[in-house]
Design an enzyme around this catalytic site. Structure first.
Site, PDB file in Angstrom:
ATOM      1  N   HIS A  54      37.934  32.042  45.753  1.00 15.82           N
ATOM      2  CA  HIS A  54      38.344  32.369  44.377  1.00 15.82           C
ATOM      3  C   HIS A  54      39.727  33.000  44.369  1.00 15.82           C
ATOM      4  O   HIS A  54      40.300  33.270  45.424  1.00 15.82           O
ATOM      5  CB  HIS A  54      37.300  33.248  43.679  1.00 15.82           C
ATOM      6  CG  HIS A  54      37.151  34.631  44.216  1.00 15.82           C
ATOM      7  ND1 HIS A  54      36.657  34.919  45.478  1.00 15.82           N
ATOM      8  CD2 HIS A  54      37.433  35.852  43.667  1.00 15.82           C
ATOM      9  CE1 HIS A  54      36.626  36.222  45.660  1.00 15.82           C
ATOM     10  NE2 HIS A  54      37.109  36.816  44.586  1.00 15.82           N
ATOM     11  N   HIS A  56      41.243  35.859  43.533  1.00 18.24           N
ATOM     12  CA  HIS A  56      41.687  37.243  43.723  1.00 18.24           C
ATOM     13  C   HIS A  56      42.600  37.362  44.951  1.00 18.24           C
ATOM     14  O   HIS A  56      42.369  36.716  45.969  1.00 18.24           O
ATOM     15  CB  HIS A  56      40.490  38.186  43.825  1.00 18.24           C
ATOM     16  CG  HIS A  56      39.805  38.395  42.503  1.00 18.24           C
ATOM     17  ND1 HIS A  56      38.492  38.752  42.383  1.00 18.24           N
ATOM     18  CD2 HIS A  56      40.286  38.281  41.235  1.00 18.24           C
ATOM     19  CE1 HIS A  56      38.176  38.860  41.092  1.00 18.24           C
ATOM     20  NE2 HIS A  56      39.248  38.573  40.382  1.00 18.24           N
ATOM     21  N   ASP A  58      43.004  39.478  47.234  1.00 17.28           N
ATOM     22  CA  ASP A  58      42.453  39.895  48.529  1.00 17.28           C
ATOM     23  C   ASP A  58      41.703  38.743  49.219  1.00 17.28           C
ATOM     24  O   ASP A  58      41.150  38.914  50.306  1.00 17.28           O
ATOM     25  CB  ASP A  58      41.544  41.132  48.388  1.00 17.28           C
ATOM     26  CG  ASP A  58      40.333  40.901  47.504  1.00 17.28           C
ATOM     27  OD1 ASP A  58      40.487  40.346  46.400  1.00 17.28           O
ATOM     28  OD2 ASP A  58      39.217  41.289  47.918  1.00 17.28           O
ATOM     29  N   HIS A  59      41.731  37.552  48.586  1.00 18.43           N
ATOM     30  CA  HIS A  59      41.111  36.361  49.183  1.00 18.43           C
ATOM     31  C   HIS A  59      42.119  35.253  49.445  1.00 18.43           C
ATOM     32  O   HIS A  59      41.895  34.422  50.320  1.00 18.43           O
ATOM     33  CB  HIS A  59      39.979  35.845  48.285  1.00 18.43           C
ATOM     34  CG  HIS A  59      38.893  36.862  48.143  1.00 18.43           C
ATOM     35  ND1 HIS A  59      37.706  36.774  48.790  1.00 18.43           N
ATOM     36  CD2 HIS A  59      38.869  38.039  47.461  1.00 18.43           C
ATOM     37  CE1 HIS A  59      36.975  37.849  48.520  1.00 18.43           C
ATOM     38  NE2 HIS A  59      37.664  38.631  47.711  1.00 18.43           N
ATOM     39  N   HIS A 111      31.701  36.140  38.900  1.00 22.78           N
ATOM     40  CA  HIS A 111      32.717  37.100  39.368  1.00 22.78           C
ATOM     41  C   HIS A 111      34.088  36.631  38.851  1.00 22.78           C
ATOM     42  O   HIS A 111      34.827  37.396  38.242  1.00 22.78           O
ATOM     43  CB  HIS A 111      32.673  37.168  40.886  1.00 22.78           C
ATOM     44  CG  HIS A 111      33.703  38.067  41.503  1.00 22.78           C
ATOM     45  ND1 HIS A 111      33.671  39.434  41.394  1.00 22.78           N
ATOM     46  CD2 HIS A 111      34.803  37.783  42.251  1.00 22.78           C
ATOM     47  CE1 HIS A 111      34.716  39.942  42.044  1.00 22.78           C
ATOM     48  NE2 HIS A 111      35.411  38.971  42.568  1.00 22.78           N
ATOM     49  N   ASP A 130      32.922  36.735  46.892  1.00 23.71           N
ATOM     50  CA  ASP A 130      32.527  37.987  46.221  1.00 23.71           C
ATOM     51  C   ASP A 130      31.367  37.775  45.248  1.00 23.71           C
ATOM     52  O   ASP A 130      31.260  38.494  44.251  1.00 23.71           O
ATOM     53  CB  ASP A 130      33.712  38.563  45.429  1.00 23.71           C
ATOM     54  CG  ASP A 130      34.767  39.178  46.323  1.00 23.71           C
ATOM     55  OD1 ASP A 130      34.563  39.233  47.541  1.00 23.71           O
ATOM     56  OD2 ASP A 130      35.808  39.605  45.778  1.00 23.71           O
ATOM     57  N   HIS A 168      33.211  41.031  51.855  1.00 20.50           N
ATOM     58  CA  HIS A 168      33.454  42.477  51.917  1.00 20.50           C
ATOM     59  C   HIS A 168      32.352  43.204  52.673  1.00 20.50           C
ATOM     60  O   HIS A 168      31.183  42.798  52.624  1.00 20.50           O
ATOM     61  CB  HIS A 168      33.531  43.095  50.507  1.00 20.50           C
ATOM     62  CG  HIS A 168      34.770  42.738  49.751  1.00 20.50           C
ATOM     63  ND1 HIS A 168      35.930  43.468  49.830  1.00 20.50           N
ATOM     64  CD2 HIS A 168      35.022  41.714  48.895  1.00 20.50           C
ATOM     65  CE1 HIS A 168      36.851  42.916  49.039  1.00 20.50           C
ATOM     66  NE2 HIS A 168      36.330  41.844  48.466  1.00 20.50           N
TER      67      HIS A 168
HETATM   68 FE    FE Z   1      37.273  40.540  46.979  1.00 12.98          FE
HETATM   69 ZN    ZN Z   2      37.032  38.972  44.065  1.00 14.04          ZN
END
Ligand code: FE
Ligand code: ZN
Length: 254
Positions: A54, A56, A58-59, A111, A130, A168
């Site tokens: 996805h 975001h 941090d991905h 999400h 996530d 995570h």
């Molecule tokens: Fe994340």
């Molecule tokens: Zn996320």
């Protein structure tokens, strides 16, 4: 074939799919490039491609740098922030030739709206970003509560021995919350003691069998979870989606 964690930021896992026999590597959700490049050098591997769940940062924040350095295919769902070279959608099959692995793409909105998972039927591997965490689930940022319930059900319907590689390390706090929802749940109590004993070592992968026994977000049909959600909400909750919403809101303030 090995699956190994590459740690990123404070609690992200970039998953490495490694074929040691030909030194090939595919990675899932590189939020940053640096730890991946260091891993490639330390392990002497060839990066062959990237899977994204996805949008975001941090991905997928590391994709541009890795793509520039290695010019590799990037599989991901359609979103302007994901620099995918190959767009993938629900039920699509993809093949990672260097690892001789096939994955099915599963649409799991909630999400985020475009969120997908990658499931390998032969090895029972699930990369779910996530959406599902050990003893928890992602926050519902873009989709509806019902979409998240349906997406979790999509994942829960996979075989019990599926190895769940979420993005995570939230397990300790999630288990403390699971114990608050179900104080009598011996599986979450046992797992909490086990994860405490890991002293920071990865608690992932988990399995769907274990998650079904202890993850409150997969247990919204269980009487003890419904009763706890109703007590928290201060009203009767007649539908699974309302039980889910009450527990999600409770966890958001935990
Ligand atoms: Fe994340
Ligand atoms: Zn996320």
């Amino acid at each position: 074939m090995n699956i190994e964690p590459i740690k990123a930021f404070t609690d992200n896992y970039i998953w490495a799919i490694v074929n040691k026999s030909n030194k090939s590597l595919w990675i899932v959700d590189p939020g940053e490039a640096k730890p991946v490049i260091e891993y490639i050098k330390a392990q002497d591997l060839n990066l062959c491609g990237i899977l994204i769940t996805h949008h975001h940062y941090d991905h997928c924040g590391g994709v541009a740098e890795l793509q520039k350095k290695y010019s590799i295919p990037v599989y991901g769902p359609k979103h302007s922030d994901i620099l995918a070279t190959h767009l993938v959608a629900d039920k699509q099959k993809i093949f990672l030739p260097e690892c001789n692995l096939s994955f099915e793409v599963l649409a799991i909105p909630g999400h985020t709206l475009e969120h997908i998972a990658y499931y390998c039927e032969t090895e029972h591997l699930l990369f779910c970003g996530d959406t599902l965490f050990s003893a928890g689930c992602g926050r519902v940022f873009e989709g509806t509560q019902q979409q998240m319930v349906d997406s979790l059900q999509t994942l829960a319907s996979l075989p019990d021995d599926t190895l769940v590689y979420c993005a995570h390390e939230y397990t300790l706090k999630n288990l403390q919350f699971a114990q608050l929802v179900e104080p009598q749940n011996e599986d979450s109590a046992r797992q909490l003691a086990f994860v405490r004993g890991l002293e920071g070592k990865p608690s992932i992968p988990t399995t769907l069998a274990l998650e079904k026994k202890m993850n409150p977000f997969l247990r919204t049909h269980v009487a003890t979870v419904i009763a706890a959600a109703e007590a928290e909400a201060g009203k009767p909750l007649d539908e699974a989606v309302n039980v889910f919403s009450a527990i999600r809101a409770w966890k958001n303030n935990f």
